[in-house]
Enzyme design. Structure first.
Site, PDB file in Angstrom:
ATOM      1  N   ASP A  32       0.845  -1.188   0.000  1.00  0.00           N
ATOM      2  CA  ASP A  32       0.000   0.000   0.000  1.00  0.00           C
ATOM      3  C   ASP A  32       0.882   1.240   0.000  1.00  0.00           C
ATOM      4  O   ASP A  32       1.966   1.244   0.588  1.00  0.00           O
ATOM      5  CB  ASP A  32      -0.914   0.014   1.226  1.00  0.00           C
ATOM      6  CG  ASP A  32      -2.153   0.878   1.016  1.00  0.00           C
ATOM      7  OD1 ASP A  32      -3.237   0.308   0.770  1.00  0.00           O
ATOM      8  OD2 ASP A  32      -2.033   2.115   1.079  1.00  0.00           O
ATOM      9  N   ASP A  53       4.010   1.951  -4.277  1.00  0.00           N
ATOM     10  CA  ASP A  53       3.400   2.936  -5.163  1.00  0.00           C
ATOM     11  C   ASP A  53       3.202   2.241  -6.506  1.00  0.00           C
ATOM     12  O   ASP A  53       4.170   1.990  -7.234  1.00  0.00           O
ATOM     13  CB  ASP A  53       4.312   4.160  -5.315  1.00  0.00           C
ATOM     14  CG  ASP A  53       3.744   5.213  -6.259  1.00  0.00           C
ATOM     15  OD1 ASP A  53       2.708   4.951  -6.903  1.00  0.00           O
ATOM     16  OD2 ASP A  53       4.342   6.297  -6.369  1.00  0.00           O
ATOM     17  N   VAL A  54       1.950   1.908  -6.831  1.00  0.00           N
ATOM     18  CA  VAL A  54       1.694   1.120  -8.046  1.00  0.00           C
ATOM     19  C   VAL A  54       1.986   1.890  -9.323  1.00  0.00           C
ATOM     20  O   VAL A  54       2.043   1.296 -10.406  1.00  0.00           O
ATOM     21  CB  VAL A  54       0.240   0.598  -8.077  1.00  0.00           C
ATOM     22  CG1 VAL A  54      -0.043  -0.317  -6.895  1.00  0.00           C
ATOM     23  CG2 VAL A  54      -0.773   1.744  -8.142  1.00  0.00           C
ATOM     24  N   ASN A  75      -5.450  -4.546  -6.763  1.00  0.00           N
ATOM     25  CA  ASN A  75      -6.652  -4.001  -6.133  1.00  0.00           C
ATOM     26  C   ASN A  75      -6.609  -2.483  -5.977  1.00  0.00           C
ATOM     27  O   ASN A  75      -7.656  -1.844  -5.924  1.00  0.00           O
ATOM     28  CB  ASN A  75      -6.836  -4.651  -4.758  1.00  0.00           C
ATOM     29  CG  ASN A  75      -7.850  -3.931  -3.909  1.00  0.00           C
ATOM     30  OD1 ASN A  75      -9.055  -4.045  -4.116  1.00  0.00           O
ATOM     31  ND2 ASN A  75      -7.384  -3.162  -2.927  1.00  0.00           N
ATOM     32  N   TYR A 140     -13.916   7.449 -13.412  1.00  0.00           N
ATOM     33  CA  TYR A 140     -13.826   6.085 -12.880  1.00  0.00           C
ATOM     34  C   TYR A 140     -14.344   5.080 -13.902  1.00  0.00           C
ATOM     35  O   TYR A 140     -13.741   4.018 -14.085  1.00  0.00           O
ATOM     36  CB  TYR A 140     -14.622   6.009 -11.588  1.00  0.00           C
ATOM     37  CG  TYR A 140     -14.418   4.732 -10.796  1.00  0.00           C
ATOM     38  CD1 TYR A 140     -13.217   4.494 -10.134  1.00  0.00           C
ATOM     39  CD2 TYR A 140     -15.436   3.792 -10.681  1.00  0.00           C
ATOM     40  CE1 TYR A 140     -13.030   3.344  -9.385  1.00  0.00           C
ATOM     41  CE2 TYR A 140     -15.258   2.639  -9.934  1.00  0.00           C
ATOM     42  CZ  TYR A 140     -14.054   2.412  -9.290  1.00  0.00           C
ATOM     43  OH  TYR A 140     -13.882   1.269  -8.554  1.00  0.00           O
ATOM     44  N   LYS A 144     -12.044   1.966 -15.294  1.00  0.00           N
ATOM     45  CA  LYS A 144     -12.405   0.570 -15.082  1.00  0.00           C
ATOM     46  C   LYS A 144     -12.777  -0.131 -16.388  1.00  0.00           C
ATOM     47  O   LYS A 144     -12.578  -1.349 -16.523  1.00  0.00           O
ATOM     48  CB  LYS A 144     -13.535   0.471 -14.054  1.00  0.00           C
ATOM     49  CG  LYS A 144     -13.097   0.867 -12.646  1.00  0.00           C
ATOM     50  CD  LYS A 144     -11.918   0.009 -12.151  1.00  0.00           C
ATOM     51  CE  LYS A 144     -11.538   0.321 -10.719  1.00  0.00           C
ATOM     52  NZ  LYS A 144     -10.447  -0.539 -10.202  1.00  0.00           N
ATOM     53  N   THR A 175     -16.940   0.745   1.067  1.00  0.00           N
ATOM     54  CA  THR A 175     -15.583   1.178   1.360  1.00  0.00           C
ATOM     55  C   THR A 175     -15.564   2.704   1.292  1.00  0.00           C
ATOM     56  O   THR A 175     -16.585   3.338   0.997  1.00  0.00           O
ATOM     57  CB  THR A 175     -14.565   0.613   0.353  1.00  0.00           C
ATOM     58  OG1 THR A 175     -14.782   1.239  -0.934  1.00  0.00           O
ATOM     59  CG2 THR A 175     -14.705  -0.894   0.210  1.00  0.00           C
TER      60      THR A 175
END
Length: 261
Positions: A32, A53-54, A75, A140, A144, A175
């Site tokens: 994360d 850090d993706v 994720n 978003y 996606k 969430t």
């Protein structure tokens, strides 16, 4: 024993998935960008936790080198909402960088490790938003939709290699991403544990794509065939036409601050 690396696993769906996999005996590695939250989650679960850090190749490479996973769950993601004309360029770039490029980068780096050994599984957490465009969710939706298409194209590319690539498409889930919004009329949101259970089942029995809840699968597949008038009527019936335009900004303030930090 299977080793599973999960990005964005300090909270939400990622943390629930880590918890569910640990309960089934898997070795879990949490990654994360919030290093302190990752360490807290790791301590809770008795799992290795690493900063990640993706959007950064060096960071993702170090994470996978340390985790050496059999399965990677991509994720990590963010969800800015509101009218498209009010969304900043910075939000647009950040959303695509995390949600799309982060998934692409993780997938590519994982495949570099998995293809030579002829086994492994990449699970990309997409969203029903990737196939059901919704007012107030344009950024978003776009991110996606890209994840859904990228995952399927990659799956076809590595077919018969022994490596699986799958997408999970959750509907509204409780969430931080939905802070300040309401549920669609007559429907309840997923609990993160329900999405986690779907991920666990998918790892056990790989499939190209799963929808959570499963009862929406047929609607998703048939929805593309509906005429525009029917789609609009359905959106009004469930309140989807205003869900992400009429929300509580104060309830989203903490989340928005965190994703823009």
């Amino acid at each position: 024993m299977t080793t599973v690396a999960i990005t964005g696993a300090a909270r939400g769906i990622g943390l629930a998935t880590a918890r569910a996999l640990r309960a089934r005996g898997a070795t879990v590695v949490i990654g994360d960008v919030d290093a302190a939250a990752a360490e807290a989650a790791g301590a809770e679960l008795g799992a290795k936790a690493l900063p990640l850090d993706v959007t950064d190749r060096a960071s993702f490479t170090a994470f996978l080198d340390a985790a050496a996973p059999d399965v990677l769950v991509n994720n990590a993601g963010i969800m800015p909402i509101g009218p498209v004309t009010a969304e900043s360029d910075a939000d647009a770039r950040r959303c695509l960088d995390v949600n799309v490029h982060g998934v692409m980068l993780g997938t590519k780096l994982a495949l570099d490790r998995m293809l030579p050994r002829g086994r492994g599984h990449v699970v990309n957490i997409a969203s029903l938003a990737g196939v059901l465009p919704t007012p107030g969710l344009a950024l978003y939706n776009a991110s996606k939709a890209a994840v859904v298409a990228f995952t399927e194209a990659t799956r076809l590319e590595v077919l018969d290699s022994g490596v699986h690539v799958s997408a999970v498409l959750p509907s509204f889930t409780n969430t931080e991403l939905v802070a300040g919004t309401r549920s669609p009329k007559g429907q309840r949101n997923n609990d993160p544990a329900e999405v986690a259970a779907a991920v666990v089942a998918l790892i056990a029995r790989p499939r190209p794509q799963v929808v959570v809840p499963a009862k929406l699968t047929a609607q998703v597949r048939l929805g593309a065939l509906f005429p525009d008038r029917l789609k609009r009527a359905v959106a009004r019936r469930y309140g989807l036409d205003t869900l992400f335009l009429d929300y509580d900004p104060s309830a989203r303030q903490a989340y928005n601050t965190r994703i823009r930090d």
